[in-house]
Design an enzyme around this catalytic site. Structure first.
Site, PDB file in Angstrom:
ATOM      1  N   LYS A 164       0.748  -1.178  -0.180  1.00 53.47           N
ATOM      2  CA  LYS A 164      -0.123   0.046  -0.059  1.00 53.47           C
ATOM      3  C   LYS A 164       0.911   1.122  -0.076  1.00 53.47           C
ATOM      4  O   LYS A 164       2.083   1.267   0.131  1.00 53.47           O
ATOM      5  CB  LYS A 164      -0.766   0.057   1.118  1.00 53.47           C
TER       6      LYS A 164
HETATM    7  C1  LIG Z   1      -5.525  -4.043   0.641  1.00 56.70           C
HETATM    8  C2  LIG Z   1      -6.852  -3.828   0.370  1.00 56.70           C
HETATM    9  C3  LIG Z   1      -7.863  -4.005   1.859  1.00 56.70           C
HETATM   10  C4  LIG Z   1      -7.531  -4.993   2.732  1.00 56.70           C
HETATM   11  O1  LIG Z   1      -6.060  -4.702   3.212  1.00 56.70           O
HETATM   12  P1  LIG Z   1      -5.125  -5.753   4.091  1.00 56.70           P
HETATM   13  O2  LIG Z   1      -4.496  -4.799   4.913  1.00 56.70           O
HETATM   14  O3  LIG Z   1      -4.673  -6.391   3.012  1.00 56.70           O
HETATM   15  O4  LIG Z   1      -6.129  -6.885   4.753  1.00 56.70           O
HETATM   16  C5  LIG Z   1      -9.196  -3.917   1.578  1.00 56.70           C
HETATM   17  N1  LIG Z   1      -9.607  -3.521   0.488  1.00 56.70           N
HETATM   18  C6  LIG Z   1      -9.095  -2.896  -0.760  1.00 56.70           C
HETATM   19  C7  LIG Z   1      -9.639  -2.052  -1.813  1.00 56.70           C
HETATM   20  C8  LIG Z   1      -7.615  -3.091  -0.765  1.00 56.70           C
HETATM   21  O5  LIG Z   1      -6.786  -2.819  -1.652  1.00 56.70           O
END
Ligand SMILES: *Cc1c(COP(=O)(O)O)cnc(C)c1O
Length: 405
Positions: free
Chosen positions: A186
């Site tokens: 992210k």
């Molecule tokens: C990454 C992501 C999540 C979940 O995040 P995690 O930390 O990997 O559990 C939820 N929604 C979207 C759109 C994402 O890209």
């Protein structure tokens, strides 16, 4: 896109503060922790950076969505309207509270088409969940108006759009609650972590309790805490929070690099006849973590994706064929493949909604490529990449216009 590319001294320093005391847990141990409260500090930093009233850190973005839904009272049999293009985590979170994900068509913003949202509202609809995909935003004014008219909750999945804004406000702070993810790919990362943002104190209090077995956190002695509600363990650790603290302080630096490299690739592709770009409701608020664009047909898009690959230009995502981001490939959901038994009614509804046809979404996703933007390209590298991509696209489009033989 990812903050891990610039992991460095600042992150190590924050982690070392925690390692010095050895108090890896975010609650309690007031004496031995010697004033080191990384999770608390990060929550305050997020409130300040994003202009959120309250922030609750949790162990992942998925946990943040689950926690937000529980705190907002979304539960058994409630329908949550969401886009066909997302990460499968958004679906998982809806299912985890016993609710029904209702996927609806996207438009060229790559997220919820407000007309499709309105058409999907039933007497069981409880919430609308825009997913701000690939660093950019949904049409929030339109969605807010729909939610107000039909008395629905607005829950923003801003996991992929950390730092993006809409008309001056940070994504995640505009609805009843919003979520961020700090997983490893992210915009900022702490390896594994997430946050719920809200401006409502009662929602925040519920998030605080839900993510720690229902602890009310009112006293000094954890063992004597009361549990007004049932909760689960979605706590973040001090080690993770420490990395997150360093990264959130660097968000402006990351966004500036990202936007600069994004504009170089955008400039390289924008003159090409036949290439159009994702519609961005507020271009000034885009994070620049991806450049998403469309080609005239699905066939040409596939040819361009293959040619990028053959030329060694990595990081170009064709979501239409992706197992994790687009509904077309979610056979587990469509066939009701759960490890444990679901209530028959929930299973029936989930399978019914996920087996619908989405020709409008297909027509958009089939022609879409999202090109990830790196923080560590030099200007020369970014220009070379843009020129390489442009040459390939022009070549594929020219061949199609003048087929040989
Ligand atoms: C990454 C992501 C999540 C979940 O995040 P995690 O930390 O990997 O559990 C939820 N929604 C979207 C759109 C994402 O890209």
């Amino acid at each position: 896109m990812p903050g891990y590319e610039l992991f460095g001294a600042a992150e190590r320093k924050e982690v070392n503060d925690v390692l010095e005391t050895g108090i890896l847990m975010r609650y309690g141990f007031d004496g031995p922790r010697q004033g080191i409260w990384k999770a608390k500090e990060l929550e305050a930093e997020i409130c300040k950076t994003f202009g959120a009233g309250y922030t609750q850190l949790v162990s992942s973005g998925t946990a943040a969505l689950t926690t937000a839904m529980a705190a907002l009272g979304i539960g058994a049999g409630d329908e949550v309207i969401m886009p066909t293009f997302t990460f499968v985590a958004s679906i998982e979170a809806v299912l985890s509270v016993g609710a029904i994900p209702v996927p609806v068509d996207i438009d060229e913003t790559l997220t919820l088409d407000p007309k499709a949202v309105e058409a999907a509202i039933t007497s069981r609809t409880k919430a609308v969940m825009p997913v701000h995909m690939c660093g950019s935003m949904a049409q929030l004014d339109e969605l807010k108006a729909i939610c107000a008219e039909h008395k629905l909750l607005l829950l923003e999945d801003a996991c992929q759009a950390i730092g993006a804004t809409y008309k001056g406000k940070h994504l995640g702070t505009i609805g009843d609650a919003g979520t961020l993810s700090f997983d490893f790919v992210k915009i900022i990362t702490c390896a594994e972590g997430g946050a719920v943002l809200t401006n409502k104190e009662s929602t925040y209090e519920k998030c605080d309790q839900y993510s720690d077995h229902g602890h009310d956190h009112k006293g000094k002695d954890r063992g004597a805490d009361l549990h007004p509600y049932l909760g689960y363990n979605y706590r973040i650790s001090e080690l993770h929070a420490a990395v997150g603290l360093a990264q959130v302080r660097r968000l402006a630096e990351f966004l500036a690099l990202q936007r600069k490299n994004h504009s170089i690739i955008h400039n390289a592709l924008k003159g090409i006849d036949g290439v159009t770009f994702r519609v961005i409701p507020d271009p000034a608020g885009d994070t620049g973590s991806f450049l998403s664009f469309f080609l005239p047909t699905e066939e040409l898009t596939k040819e361009v994706v293959a040619a990028f690959q053959a030329a060694g230009i990595a990081g170009n995502f064709y979501w239409y064929d992706n197992n994790w981001h687009y509904i077309r490939k979610w056979k587990h959901l469509q066939s009701g493949s759960w490890m444990h038994r679901f209530y028959d009614e929930q299973k029936k509804q989930v399978m019914h909604y996920s087996n619908q046809a989405f020709p409008q979404s297909d027509a958009i996703m089939g022609r879409c490529i999202s090109s990830a933007i790196s923080l560590i390209w030099t200007e020369e590298q970014a220009k070379e990449r843009g020129a390489g991509m442009a040459a390939i696209i022009k070549n594929v489009l020219a061949k199609a216009a003048h087929p040989v033989g």
